[in-house]
Design a protein around this motif. Structure first.
Motif, PDB file in Angstrom:
ATOM      1  N   LEU A 286       0.861  -1.180   0.000  1.00 31.33           N
ATOM      2  CA  LEU A 286       0.000   0.000   0.000  1.00 31.33           C
ATOM      3  C   LEU A 286       0.893   1.225   0.000  1.00 31.33           C
ATOM      4  O   LEU A 286       1.687   1.440   0.926  1.00 31.33           O
ATOM      5  N   ILE A 287       0.793   2.048  -1.044  1.00 33.17           N
ATOM      6  CA  ILE A 287       1.575   3.280  -1.153  1.00 33.17           C
ATOM      7  C   ILE A 287       0.614   4.382  -1.570  1.00 33.17           C
ATOM      8  O   ILE A 287       0.110   4.376  -2.693  1.00 33.17           O
ATOM      9  N   GLN A 288       0.348   5.323  -0.673  1.00 38.54           N
ATOM     10  CA  GLN A 288      -0.602   6.379  -1.001  1.00 38.54           C
ATOM     11  C   GLN A 288      -0.247   7.671  -0.273  1.00 38.54           C
ATOM     12  O   GLN A 288       0.452   7.674   0.737  1.00 38.54           O
ATOM     13  N   ARG A 289      -0.754   8.751  -0.819  1.00 41.40           N
ATOM     14  CA  ARG A 289      -0.485  10.073  -0.252  1.00 41.40           C
ATOM     15  C   ARG A 289      -1.297  10.284   1.015  1.00 41.40           C
ATOM     16  O   ARG A 289      -2.427   9.813   1.127  1.00 41.40           O
ATOM     17  N   GLN A 290      -0.684  11.018   1.954  1.00 39.69           N
ATOM     18  CA  GLN A 290      -1.399  11.387   3.172  1.00 39.69           C
ATOM     19  C   GLN A 290      -1.037  12.829   3.518  1.00 39.69           C
ATOM     20  O   GLN A 290       0.129  13.159   3.740  1.00 39.69           O
TER      21      GLN A 290
END
Length: 612
Positions: A248-252
């Protein structure tokens, strides 16, 4: 005829169930503890590397279940974790820093299943264990680099139009001040620059004959978004080298990225791969001055190759690696190795303007890495800069967006260089500001608890249906078990589907929905029987009239699940997707599956009484 299915429908149902069983089967085989070896810094893993590793393990009397090389990655499986850890420490010391030696878990699925793409369900961080990173991007470096590129273009425009300037200095808020000799030259420069660059704020300071240059807010915002997206893409490429299934690689937030790596055991090695920030710079070699000269001019500096050879480079950066769109290895007409590079439009323009005046001069490629300078994630000394000249080549002709690098020692060096250039460069250093590790023991405990929840839910539903509806309850139980198999098979087959604890909750919920559909059908059949309809008519009308109610209820649930998936993140998406899959399979089994069994038992037969 009432309550009769043609043969083709039974064939479809049986084939669907068989496929569901096949693709659910890999989940019974479990996983092997394993070690995965991949190359870093452009180093490739080959058959010779495989032979070396086998020899190393044999020398240390380390027995492995199997060792294989696939797509540039070596995977060694072991019978227990003690042997795995011993092999890991041995290979880490022997192979050095040019290779990633990572502890991992590999599915123990037979080859005949993997050949048809049958793999176990991908488990989330909470079920499989692993590591969670919160990564912060140094946006200050991003915006400074963007501003520096803009100033370099401005200087080229001034020189191209023969507009002299006296000095350039940096000012606050990502700005620069360009000073001129007099007001007329300043006005000429302002008019020329304003006609070319309309997305930059240009402010004239009349008394000092200067122009202040600022990046507009929309350009700063666009640069920040681009940096985040590029870093996400490059991080994903790096993590894929670790062989982690469905990370899981996502912007925060504004300048942070969340990375979750389920199943990874070697968190230190994962941290090293993720935390390193690699960038490339093309610079001109200063051939007019020796690197051994006691007084090096302010516009030059000494850098070193991997072998420690000093090279004097000009400080001005001609081009950065983020302009490279492709890099491939090939041989020239003399069968000598070369690397073919393709630049984007802006990079091609910069390279064209530079090379037309610098033919036969040396150009170097500087590889820069920023690594965390401390293991303490709270340490504010974020980065340790490491630089290395990876290639020096002669500019042979005027080039633009496509050119080639020659003068390489051998084909392996050319391949490694192409891999390095093609891998992409992060636009700024990054810092791991939060790290959370979930052990595989806790993940196994979550799995056991989830399985218990499913089992008790299934037992409760089965007991209720059998007690309440007798023989028809047994039919519903068969459909319920088939539904469970199809859910597992679908989740194993579909790419991108990850099972988490909330996902298990979604499965339990869909089992209840499946039972609910059968309850509606059976109660409708009983109602039709109470109206003194024939048994065949009661079965037919029961399924037909309950169908619309079941469809309406399930469609509203699917719509809700789709909304959760669209706007939710992480575990919420896991719950939504298992719910959607479960509802689809439950409608198939509860309506078509039970109807097929009922038709087979009661269709076209004289029945005096139904066991319902």
């Amino acid at each position: 005829m009432l309550n009769h299915y043609p043969l083709w429908k039974y064939i479809i149902l049986v084939l669907t169930l068989i496929l569901g069983i096949i693709y659910a089967l890999p989940n019974l085989y479990g996983e092997d503890v394993a070690i995965q070896i991949t190359g870093t810094h452009g180093v490739t893993v080959s058959e010779s590397t495989l032979i070396d590793i086998i020899h190393i393990l044999k020398q240390k009397n380390i027995v492995s279940k199997s060792i294989s090389l696939t797509n540039g990655t070596i995977l060694a499986r072991f019978s227990n974790s003690n042997m795995q850890l011993y092999a890991h420490d041995t290979l880490l010391k022997t192979l050095g820093h040019n290779y990633v030696v990572a502890l991992n878990l590999a599915p123990a699925v037979p080859s005949w299943l993997t050949m048809i793409g049958a793999l176990p369900i991908k488990l989330g961080l909470d079920l499989r264990g692993g590591v969670h990173f919160l990564i912060e991007i140094d946006m200050n470096t991003v915006l400074n680099n963007i501003h520096k590129q803009v100033i370099d273009v401005f200087i080229q425009e001034l020189r191209k139009n023969n507009i002299p300037y006296t000095s350039i200095s940096k000012i606050n808020n990502y700005g620069s001040k360009v000073n001129f000799l007099n007001s007329s030259i300043c006005d000429e420069a302002l008019a020329k620059l304003m006609s070319i660059h309309r997305d930059i704020a240009l402010i004239k300071k009349g008394k000092k004959y200067s122009i202040e240059i600022y990046l507009l807010d929309n350009k700063l915002h666009a640069a920040s978004n681009l940096a985040i997206q590029q870093n996400i893409n490059i991080l994903r490429n790096r993590i894929n080298r670790l062989g982690i299934a469905e990370p899981l690689i996502q912007r925060q937030g504004v300048n942070s990225i969340v990375v979750e790596l389920p199943g990874i055991q070697d968190t230190a090695r994962a941290k090293e791969i993720i935390g390193a920030t690699a960038m490339l710079e093309f610079r001109l070699v200063n051939e007019e001055q020796s690197e051994e000269h006691s007084k090096i001019t302010s516009n030059s500096e000494i850098k070193f190759t991997r072998n420690g050879t000093p090279i004097l480079l000009y400080k001005q950066v001609l081009l950065t690696g983020d302009h490279i769109t492709n890099a491939t290895f090939s041989t020239d007409e003399y069968n000598q190795p070369q690397v073919n590079i393709t630049l984007d439009h802006q990079g091609g323009k910069i390279m064209s303007n530079f090379t037309k005046d610098n033919i036969n001069k040396l150009m170097a490629i500087l590889f820069i890495e920023y690594k965390n300078s401390s293991d303490n994630i709270k340490d504010n000394n974020l980065f340790l800069k490491q630089e290395e000249v990876i290639n020096v080549a002669t500019i042979q002709s005027h080039i633009s967006n496509m050119f080639r690098i020659t003068g390489l020692n051998n084909r392996q060096e050319a391949r490694n260089l192409s891999l390095l250039l093609r891998a992409g460069a992060l636009m700024a250093p990054i810092k791991i500001v939060e790290e959370c590790t979930i052990g595989p023991t806790l993940g196994m405990q979550n799995i056991n608890q989830g399985l218990k929840a499913c089992l008790w839910g299934l037992i409760a539903a089965v007991l209720f249906m059998v007690i309440r509806y007798h023989k028809f309850g047994i039919i519903a139980t068969i459909a319920l078990i088939a539904n469970m198999i199809l859910i597992i098979g679908m989740m194993s087959l579909l790419p991108g589907v990850i099972l988490t604890m909330p996902g298990i909750a979604g499965i339990v919920l869909t089992l209840a929905v499946a039972v609910d559909a059968n309850v509606l059908i059976y109660e409708r059949i009983k109602e039709e029987l109470s109206k003194e309809r024939s048994i065949q008519q009661a079965i037919y009308q029961g399924y037909r009239r309950a169908f619309s109610s079941i469809i309406d209820a399930n469609i509203t649930t699917i719509i809700t699940a789709i909304i959760l998936y669209e706007f939710g993140t992480g575990s919420i998406k896991g719950f939504a997707i298992t719910t959607i899959i479960g509802i689809a399979t439950s409608m198939f089994t509860a309506i078509l599956g039970t109807r097929a069994i009922v038709n087979l038992l009661y269709g076209n037969k004289l029945i005096d009484k139904l066991s319902i």
